[in-house]
Design a protein around this motif. Sequence first.
Motif, PDB file in Angstrom:
ATOM      1  N   ASN A 111      59.103  89.940  44.492  1.00 48.85           N
ATOM      2  CA  ASN A 111      58.171  88.702  44.268  1.00 48.85           C
ATOM      3  C   ASN A 111      58.272  87.953  45.196  1.00 48.85           C
ATOM      4  O   ASN A 111      57.076  87.117  45.367  1.00 48.85           O
ATOM      5  CB  ASN A 111      59.021  87.794  43.146  1.00 48.85           C
ATOM      6  N   HIS A 112      59.167  87.815  46.178  1.00 51.81           N
ATOM      7  CA  HIS A 112      58.661  86.791  47.304  1.00 51.81           C
ATOM      8  C   HIS A 112      57.805  87.307  48.458  1.00 51.81           C
ATOM      9  O   HIS A 112      57.277  86.449  49.186  1.00 51.81           O
ATOM     10  CB  HIS A 112      60.164  86.476  48.083  1.00 51.81           C
ATOM     11  N   GLU A 113      57.685  88.459  48.573  1.00 56.89           N
ATOM     12  CA  GLU A 113      56.539  88.921  49.219  1.00 56.89           C
ATOM     13  C   GLU A 113      55.153  88.744  48.564  1.00 56.89           C
ATOM     14  O   GLU A 113      54.035  88.578  49.416  1.00 56.89           O
ATOM     15  CB  GLU A 113      56.470  90.448  49.654  1.00 56.89           C
ATOM     16  N   LEU A 114      54.978  88.396  47.339  1.00 56.90           N
ATOM     17  CA  LEU A 114      53.738  88.319  46.840  1.00 56.90           C
ATOM     18  C   LEU A 114      53.359  87.478  45.936  1.00 56.90           C
ATOM     19  O   LEU A 114      52.168  86.919  45.771  1.00 56.90           O
ATOM     20  CB  LEU A 114      53.544  89.717  45.920  1.00 56.90           C
ATOM     21  N   PHE A 115      54.326  86.571  45.405  1.00 56.11           N
ATOM     22  CA  PHE A 115      54.176  85.785  44.059  1.00 56.11           C
ATOM     23  C   PHE A 115      54.040  84.391  44.339  1.00 56.11           C
ATOM     24  O   PHE A 115      53.597  83.782  43.557  1.00 56.11           O
ATOM     25  CB  PHE A 115      55.316  86.023  43.073  1.00 56.11           C
ATOM     26  N   TYR A 116      54.440  83.952  45.657  1.00 60.09           N
ATOM     27  CA  TYR A 116      54.408  82.340  45.918  1.00 60.09           C
ATOM     28  C   TYR A 116      53.541  81.963  46.632  1.00 60.09           C
ATOM     29  O   TYR A 116      53.302  82.628  47.930  1.00 60.09           O
ATOM     30  CB  TYR A 116      55.729  82.112  46.168  1.00 60.09           C
ATOM     31  N   LYS A 117      53.138  80.476  46.764  1.00 59.76           N
ATOM     32  CA  LYS A 117      52.498  79.919  48.021  1.00 59.76           C
ATOM     33  C   LYS A 117      53.678  79.198  48.564  1.00 59.76           C
ATOM     34  O   LYS A 117      54.588  79.019  48.245  1.00 59.76           O
ATOM     35  CB  LYS A 117      51.575  79.003  47.270  1.00 59.76           C
ATOM     36  N   GLU A 118      53.208  78.767  49.848  1.00 54.37           N
ATOM     37  CA  GLU A 118      54.201  78.099  50.772  1.00 54.37           C
ATOM     38  C   GLU A 118      54.345  76.641  50.430  1.00 54.37           C
ATOM     39  O   GLU A 118      53.920  75.786  51.168  1.00 54.37           O
ATOM     40  CB  GLU A 118      53.915  78.265  52.284  1.00 54.37           C
ATOM     41  N   GLU A 119      54.726  76.404  49.098  1.00 53.21           N
ATOM     42  CA  GLU A 119      55.029  75.180  48.604  1.00 53.21           C
ATOM     43  C   GLU A 119      56.344  75.108  47.856  1.00 53.21           C
ATOM     44  O   GLU A 119      56.556  76.104  47.265  1.00 53.21           O
ATOM     45  CB  GLU A 119      54.037  74.678  47.846  1.00 53.21           C
ATOM     46  N   LEU A 120      57.276  74.060  47.786  1.00 58.53           N
ATOM     47  CA  LEU A 120      58.605  73.838  46.954  1.00 58.53           C
ATOM     48  C   LEU A 120      58.216  72.961  45.998  1.00 58.53           C
ATOM     49  O   LEU A 120      57.678  71.783  46.249  1.00 58.53           O
ATOM     50  CB  LEU A 120      59.704  73.619  47.905  1.00 58.53           C
ATOM     51  N   LYS A 121      58.669  73.022  44.715  1.00 62.48           N
ATOM     52  CA  LYS A 121      58.651  71.953  43.676  1.00 62.48           C
ATOM     53  C   LYS A 121      60.263  71.901  43.137  1.00 62.48           C
ATOM     54  O   LYS A 121      60.604  72.983  42.718  1.00 62.48           O
ATOM     55  CB  LYS A 121      57.805  72.202  42.693  1.00 62.48           C
ATOM     56  N   ASP A 122      60.941  70.933  43.420  1.00 66.29           N
ATOM     57  CA  ASP A 122      62.240  70.920  42.854  1.00 66.29           C
ATOM     58  C   ASP A 122      62.942  71.799  43.476  1.00 66.29           C
ATOM     59  O   ASP A 122      64.047  72.428  43.096  1.00 66.29           O
ATOM     60  CB  ASP A 122      62.294  70.876  41.359  1.00 66.29           C
ATOM     61  N   GLY A 123      62.925  72.171  44.745  1.00 64.40           N
ATOM     62  CA  GLY A 123      63.571  73.072  45.623  1.00 64.40           C
ATOM     63  C   GLY A 123      63.262  74.758  45.214  1.00 64.40           C
ATOM     64  O   GLY A 123      63.746  75.490  46.087  1.00 64.40           O
ATOM     65  N   LYS A 124      62.226  74.746  44.446  1.00 65.12           N
ATOM     66  CA  LYS A 124      62.009  76.236  44.017  1.00 65.12           C
ATOM     67  C   LYS A 124      60.363  76.693  44.779  1.00 65.12           C
ATOM     68  O   LYS A 124      59.543  75.598  44.571  1.00 65.12           O
ATOM     69  CB  LYS A 124      62.054  76.371  42.660  1.00 65.12           C
ATOM     70  N   PRO A 125      60.125  77.698  45.101  1.00 65.45           N
ATOM     71  CA  PRO A 125      58.759  77.964  45.290  1.00 65.45           C
ATOM     72  C   PRO A 125      57.914  78.101  44.069  1.00 65.45           C
ATOM     73  O   PRO A 125      58.169  78.353  42.976  1.00 65.45           O
ATOM     74  CB  PRO A 125      58.953  79.616  46.031  1.00 65.45           C
ATOM     75  N   VAL A 126      56.416  77.742  44.529  1.00 67.01           N
ATOM     76  CA  VAL A 126      55.542  77.410  43.475  1.00 67.01           C
ATOM     77  C   VAL A 126      54.573  78.896  43.459  1.00 67.01           C
ATOM     78  O   VAL A 126      54.199  79.325  44.386  1.00 67.01           O
ATOM     79  CB  VAL A 126      54.682  76.356  43.587  1.00 67.01           C
TER      80      VAL A 126
END
Length: 311
Positions: A111-126
């Motif tokens: 999931n970290h290769e594909l699922f997130y944009k470079e942004e954190l919300k409450d310390g978690k990737p979006v």
Amino acid sequence: MFRTILCFFLSLSCLAFAGCGLPPAPAGKEYERVVVISDLHYPSKTRDNPKRQAIMDNKAKAREDINSWQDVDLKVFTGDMVEMYGSMNQMEEAKQFIDGFAGEKAYLAGNHELFYKEELKDGKPVMADPALRKAHEDNYRKVFGPLHSTKTLGQYLLVFLSPEDTESRFPVAMAKEEMDWLRQTLKENQNTPTLIFYHAPLSDTMIPYNDKIGNPRNFAQPAGDIDLILLTNPQVKLWVSGHTHTPPTQPTFASEVNYYHGKVLDVYNPTWDGKQVWSNSIYLYKDKIVIKTYDHKKGAWMDELTRTVML
């Protein structure tokens, strides 16, 4: 002339050892050995600098251990190799470390290769939108290769899958086209003992040990379709996963509950991004599969966790 001949024989030596720096396998080896490296998160998700450096040092030490093993045929990286996101910079940084592993390697995305944009919300990737997720897939293919593939090792078929569904709300969901490919691949290899490598584990194959474990986001999706595929393809013997970061210190790491419907053993693999590193080795014999867990901190096998699947 002498220098040319010397270079030629040195090149042949490197080919014979399946990559320079990899010692030859022991004579008379009766198995193929696969080492699994999961949730590498290189360099580290930890931001505290002293802890971050210690974690990176542990990863480098574990890599040295694995490179010293003379009988390894394949290293498989089961996703979340990047620190956090699917940017080209993070993929290339992880790949540079991975290139230090000697010998043949196989990859699949997490999931970290594909699922997130470079942004954190409450310390978690979006979660990224579908267009960005497709861009991450393009980055992955450029750095690591195809998102799903197969390899034959001895008498076994190894299948590598990634969470390719760019529309799903689940971070570890397969795409329809990918699942069609999986069905066809298994249909063509009905008499071949098969191992499937996927970032997320199968549903109901672990004992919950925190409030996150039961969440469907932590298990391979779409669960119903995967269930039908596995029940109609008894040649699948192992499902090799990461994602949950489950350590060998948890009783669920090696338990009867790991058997999906009592038939397919889900082999859980711990993260390399913790206080210490463990790795699983899978030994493929003609009549059985043996899974052993190595403690890189102690430099010893955890013999009490050894599992055997008879063919």
